[in-house]
Design an enzyme around this catalytic site. Sequence first.
Site, mmCIF file in Angstrom:
data_model
loop_
_atom_site.group_PDB
_atom_site.id
_atom_site.type_symbol
_atom_site.label_atom_id
_atom_site.label_comp_id
_atom_site.label_asym_id
_atom_site.label_seq_id
_atom_site.Cartn_x
_atom_site.Cartn_y
_atom_site.Cartn_z
ATOM 1 N N VAL A 178 0.840 -1.197 0.000
ATOM 2 C CA VAL A 178 0.000 0.000 0.000
ATOM 3 C C VAL A 178 0.874 1.246 0.000
ATOM 4 O O VAL A 178 1.743 1.400 0.868
ATOM 5 C CB VAL A 178 -0.917 0.006 1.236
ATOM 6 C CG1 VAL A 178 -1.750 1.281 1.276
ATOM 7 C CG2 VAL A 178 -1.809 -1.216 1.250
ATOM 8 N N CYS A 179 0.642 2.121 -0.966
ATOM 9 C CA CYS A 179 1.348 3.398 -1.089
ATOM 10 C C CYS A 179 2.872 3.149 -1.048
ATOM 11 O O CYS A 179 3.392 2.394 -1.860
ATOM 12 C CB CYS A 179 0.864 4.338 0.008
ATOM 13 S SG CYS A 179 1.388 6.033 -0.202
ATOM 14 N N GLN A 180 3.574 3.747 -0.087
ATOM 15 C CA GLN A 180 5.019 3.534 -0.009
ATOM 16 C C GLN A 180 5.329 2.048 0.236
ATOM 17 O O GLN A 180 6.330 1.524 -0.258
ATOM 18 C CB GLN A 180 5.579 4.376 1.153
ATOM 19 C CG GLN A 180 7.075 4.308 1.315
ATOM 20 C CD GLN A 180 7.516 4.914 2.640
ATOM 21 O OE1 GLN A 180 6.777 4.873 3.628
ATOM 22 N NE2 GLN A 180 8.694 5.477 2.664
#
Lengths: 448, 351
Positions: B142-144
């Site tokens: 998720v994301c980073q």
Amino acid sequence: MNNPWDAILESQKKLMDFWSGMARQMANAPTQNGNGKAASANLMSQWMEQQKQFWEQWSKNMQPENAMSAMPEQWRQWMEMQQKFTEQYMQLYRENAAKMGVKWPEIDMSAFMPTRIMEENMRNWRQWTQSGDQWLRDAMMAKMPYNMQPHYANFLQFFDDMKRYWEPIMRMIQHGMTNPEMIEKYFNYDAYTKVVNQLMGFKSVGNVAELIEAINHYFEVIAQRMNQEATQWITLSDSWRSKMNEILGGSQAPFFQFSNDINNRLRDQLTPFFNVAAQGKQTEMIKLLRDIQFGYVSFILKTAELQTKVYEAGRFALPEVMREQYEAYQKTKELPDYNAFLHQYINKLEAHILEVLQADDYSKLQSEIAALGVTIKYNADKLAELMLSDWPLLSRSEADDMAKEVAALRKKLRTMEERLEQLEAGVSANIEANDDKTSKSKRATAKA
Amino acid sequence: MSQHKAISEQIIEQVDTAAEALKNITDVKDVDIATAPREVVWEDGKLKLYHFLREDQPKAKTPVLVSYALVNRWEMMDLQPNRSFIRKLVSEGVDVYLIDWGYPSKIDRYKTLEDYILGHIDDCVDFVRQHCHLDKINLLGVCQGGTFSLMYSALFPQKIKNLITLVTPVDFDNEEGLLFKWAKDMDVDAVVDGFGGIIPGDFLNTGFDLLKPMNKTRKYMSLPETMKNKASLMNFLRMERWVADSPAQAGETYRQFIKDMYQQNKLIKGELTLGGRKVNLANITMPVLTIYAKDDHIVPPATTKPINDLVGSKDKELMEFPGGHIGVFVGARSQDLLTPAIAQWLLERDK
């Protein structure tokens, strides 16, 4: 009754019932003997129509979020209407009575006006709604995480501040007074920057020249004090001893005396070395203090520049919104309510501010400010560490060394794990190969 | 007079609304988030590996390991029972493990990307593989955490069966997102050193707030409406709690991520090395699902979409989610459409 709100609501209901009954009696009285029937009916229907319009308008403009605070004003207007109606009614009644030859006694009507009772009640009501509104805000604040509370407090301040300007702004919109110079006479630059500060969470730099002068003065005083103390520097253990003597009522504190002696001995022995090998602690502290001072002045100047960019960007948002709302008003003849106005204003303001935030020079300036700010913090930490270097506590630099050691150990451990995995893989490959070789030779032997 | 009565009732109704709001807020005792039943199956310092519990058998035999970002906390994925990405995934038949990075403190300031990716993620992947007696597991970043997952999958493709990235930046050479622009100009050395090697969560949150500076004001302006309804009020308070709970960042990891990713865009150029090994996204040959949010102002679609071109997989898919960065986890559409679609995608590849 679950809470005080229910009690107040109940009393409001009773009050309304009272008025309802009163009005019914007034409507019935002149019709009982047939005198003034038409005039009375006329007055009653007129009153009913007014009531209808009044509440329709009210419910249309009323927003749930301002129900609490707007209620007293609404109530006041309604009561004025009732008062007027009662006076008209009494006038009508008096005229009819005169027609019948009855002289209406000249008495102070206000003495028995039910509105008096209501006015009294309304005062309490107003007080209560104000405290209720505050209560609601406090309850919400208490449920907010502590680091969100400043944002919410800023918002509440902004909401209330803007509300004070709303009534005249609304009139200006109504009359098309949307010229920026004209608006600024009322909603001036200070008021505007205060709003931006509240919305953006800025701490206003204010008068830069005055601030820098104050900063320089402050740092001069501190540096002077440090210089003085550098010549007659007492170690922390000296202050321990005096503090302990104070606490123990002047009696001896042998441990502190002992630690003080050791510390002084060490300091005396190390001073010549420090004088040759490095700058003294005090000199280093003065240097750091100067770095902080210059860093702080730069920080203030750059922050003022950044804030000015943001202020300038959104300066015409209000006149623009007012102009748009005036144009809409000309078409619909309806003015927006406070919330609708505020929504439109913050949207417009944001659009303007975002233009600045997207600019290259803003990005660079923001980066410079961040670097300056954290460097000041870094130097201040270092200064504090030097000041407290006599304390028997782990310093930041020492903790930093430990963190480095931990990181190095983590890396070594991972490398060892990788090697172990490679070894394991190599060993199992060897075993498999050997097993394979053994079974082949067994098969070969069996064939033979 | 009946009309008069009706008007009275109208007043009462308005006041009732305020009273209801006050009742709702005073009734709130605890703002609970992340309530999906789970157990800690492995720990390493501040890191915890969770396994989400279920009453039935999972439909998919291969579990999924969720790697969240270091920014903010994973609890966004389980905000409340009816808005829980995790619960939904579990209910769709997927066995879910999740890495909780914990709260870094000054002792972690020298932790690097290598420590997170070659150390923590690899440890967690190995644990789940052993726990489930499987050679390969699914990884969802998720994301980073998605960027980390891409790096990991490129280095250890033999351990990953399927890879899913959610709102994950890969092409950092982007001017569309303000964060990308600002990070390029950032003097990251001064920031990391100045903060004493640990970047406070509030510093990061300030950056996110500035992306849409009036968002908080809008949110608070809607509060009276929100407070009328207990469910909306609780949702608001949970979001506030989540936003406020922003862990600090290990300084070296932050420095490395800003320099290597935002400033030099090394991953996409094939120039990134971790532990002496070059990270080549073409090494990712397992099936890849790339999900981006159409209106994402934090990780704009343009920064995510190139994943699909860069990986070496034959089985790869780009999926658009109509919403913003956070809506991917808490929006109604996430519950109704996105999470079931992810579960379906995984089930189809669970051979």
